[in-house]
Design a protein around this motif. Structure first.
Motif, PDB file in Angstrom:
ATOM      1  N   LYS A  78      13.178   2.444  -3.267  1.00  0.00           N
ATOM      2  CA  LYS A  78      12.623   1.360  -3.585  1.00  0.00           C
ATOM      3  C   LYS A  78      13.607   0.864  -5.038  1.00  0.00           C
ATOM      4  N   ASP A  82       9.844   0.856 -11.582  1.00  0.00           N
ATOM      5  CA  ASP A  82       9.593  -0.332 -11.697  1.00  0.00           C
ATOM      6  C   ASP A  82       9.477  -1.171 -10.591  1.00  0.00           C
ATOM      7  N   ASN A  83      10.261  -1.242  -9.630  1.00  0.00           N
ATOM      8  CA  ASN A  83      10.225  -1.902  -8.182  1.00  0.00           C
ATOM      9  C   ASN A  83       9.191  -1.098  -7.478  1.00  0.00           C
ATOM     10  N   LYS A  86       5.755  -2.813  -8.541  1.00  0.00           N
ATOM     11  CA  LYS A  86       5.817  -4.202  -8.075  1.00  0.00           C
ATOM     12  C   LYS A  86       5.376  -4.318  -6.549  1.00  0.00           C
ATOM     13  N   THR A  87       6.109  -3.789  -5.890  1.00  0.00           N
ATOM     14  CA  THR A  87       5.858  -3.936  -4.396  1.00  0.00           C
ATOM     15  C   THR A  87       4.993  -2.965  -3.418  1.00  0.00           C
TER      16      THR A  87
END
Length: 114
Positions: A78, A82-83, A86-87
């Motif tokens: 990903k 951080d990503n 978030k996802t």
């Protein structure tokens, strides 16, 4: 900072150790040792847990976290911690992941506020 009751119900997991890190849904597995004599004895397999320091752009530091190798592979896929925070869904993040998501959101809001 503590999650609400509804949030805790969403992330509660029967394997208590998985709430202390990013385990990506991995749990303890059960089975049998089966030797040549076919005398079966019960045993367990634990997830492959590693201690890592991962960079977070929003927090601006290295974050120390316990995670499984499956979670580490997903984080790389990903494009970073951080990503991933978030996802990923709440059920896969667990309690520690949701705590990190809230800390990540706070750090992002402070950066935008400056």
């Amino acid at each position: 900072m503590f999650p609400s009751k509804a949030l805790w119900d969403a992330v509660s997991q029967p394997f208590m150790r998985s709430q202390s890190g990013l385990f990506q849904g991995k749990m303890k597995q059960y089975g049998n040792n089966v030797p040549f004599s076919k005398h079966k004895t019960r045993r367990t397999w634990l997830p492959n847990v590693q201690h890592k320091r991962l960079p977070s752009e929003a927090m601006g530091e290295l974050v120390r976290v316990k995670l499984t190798t499956r979670a580490l592979k997903t984080i790389k896929k990903k494009g970073g911690l951080d990503n991933y925070l978030k996802t990923t869904s709440e059920k896969l993040l667990g309690y520690e992941g949701m705590r990190m998501r809230l800390a990540h959101q706070d750090a992002e809001s402070k950066k935008l506020g400056k």
